[in-house]
Scaffold this motif. Structure first.
Motif, mmCIF file in Angstrom:
data_model
loop_
_atom_site.group_PDB
_atom_site.id
_atom_site.type_symbol
_atom_site.label_atom_id
_atom_site.label_comp_id
_atom_site.label_asym_id
_atom_site.label_seq_id
_atom_site.Cartn_x
_atom_site.Cartn_y
_atom_site.Cartn_z
ATOM 1 N N UNK A 169 13.164 3.965 4.734
ATOM 2 C CA UNK A 169 12.024 4.763 4.269
ATOM 3 C C UNK A 169 12.000 6.179 4.846
ATOM 4 N N UNK A 170 12.531 6.363 6.045
ATOM 5 C CA UNK A 170 12.588 7.714 6.620
ATOM 6 C C UNK A 170 13.526 8.593 5.797
ATOM 7 N N UNK A 226 -1.814 7.956 -4.747
ATOM 8 C CA UNK A 226 -1.140 9.172 -4.277
ATOM 9 C C UNK A 226 0.365 8.980 -4.141
ATOM 10 N N UNK A 227 0.808 7.764 -3.913
ATOM 11 C CA UNK A 227 2.233 7.515 -3.665
ATOM 12 C C UNK A 227 2.928 7.056 -4.941
ATOM 13 N N UNK A 228 2.578 5.908 -5.466
ATOM 14 C CA UNK A 228 3.014 5.446 -6.773
ATOM 15 C C UNK A 228 4.518 5.322 -7.023
ATOM 16 N N UNK A 240 0.822 -1.206 0.000
ATOM 17 C CA UNK A 240 0.000 0.000 0.000
ATOM 18 C C UNK A 240 0.858 1.259 0.000
ATOM 19 N N UNK A 241 1.979 1.197 0.700
ATOM 20 C CA UNK A 241 2.886 2.336 0.708
ATOM 21 C C UNK A 241 3.517 2.597 -0.645
ATOM 22 N N UNK A 242 3.511 1.608 -1.493
ATOM 23 C CA UNK A 242 4.096 1.762 -2.826
ATOM 24 C C UNK A 242 3.050 1.993 -3.907
ATOM 25 N N UNK A 254 5.422 11.189 3.009
ATOM 26 C CA UNK A 254 5.458 10.759 4.411
ATOM 27 C C UNK A 254 4.370 9.739 4.727
ATOM 28 N N UNK A 255 3.249 9.786 4.031
ATOM 29 C CA UNK A 255 2.211 8.765 4.230
ATOM 30 C C UNK A 255 2.688 7.392 3.801
#
Length: 137
Positions: free
Chosen positions: A91-92, A35-37, A29-31, A102-103
């Motif tokens: 990731x930070x 919105x992130x992609x 989901x983070x990838x 940041x999401x």
């Protein structure tokens, strides 16, 4: 008694599969959200794969030792800690330099926490060296 032990192993294995799938879902989901992609956070999978390797080496090297602690085991803990901290730091750093949002970083960190807790739980349950340890697989 044999069936009860087998059912416990299967139940624990199913729990680890579900929690690992939840962790990977957070990572994906983070990838993959619109919105992130950006798929750079998938490189933390390398950290997930190599994190148990120092434990395997130390367990093999100090198998006959009855000591509660050894230099090899302590070095394996040190390397494993470095790998886990790197998986949380990657990731930070990506978010800090605006490669990812940041999401997405939050979702990847949540996935990291779930996956590393799953790995730790696996070794705590199946690494005792009794009748249903992972070493017999």
């Amino acid at each position: 008694m044999q069936c009860q032990q087998k059912c416990t192993v299967e139940r624990n294995g199913l729990g680890f599969l579900v929690s690992g799938a939840i962790g990977l879902t957070f990572l994906m989901l983070g990838c993959a959200l619109e919105d992130y992609g950006v798929y750079w956070p998938l490189f933390v999978l390398i950290f997930h794969v190599i994190s148990p390797i120092p434990h395997f080496i130390a367990k093999r090297a100090t198998y006959d030792s009855d000591a509660t602690s050894s230099a090899c085991r302590e070095l394996a803990y040190f390397f494993t800690t470095g790998i886990v901290v790197s998986a949380f730091g990657f990731p930070v750093i990506l978010a800090r330099v605006s490669v990812i949002k940041w999401g997405a970083c939050g979702l990847v960190l949540a996935g990291n926490a779930v996956i590393f807790l799953t790995i730790q739980g696996f070794f705590l349950v199946f690494g005792r060296g009794d009748d249903f340890s992972w070493e017999q697989w």
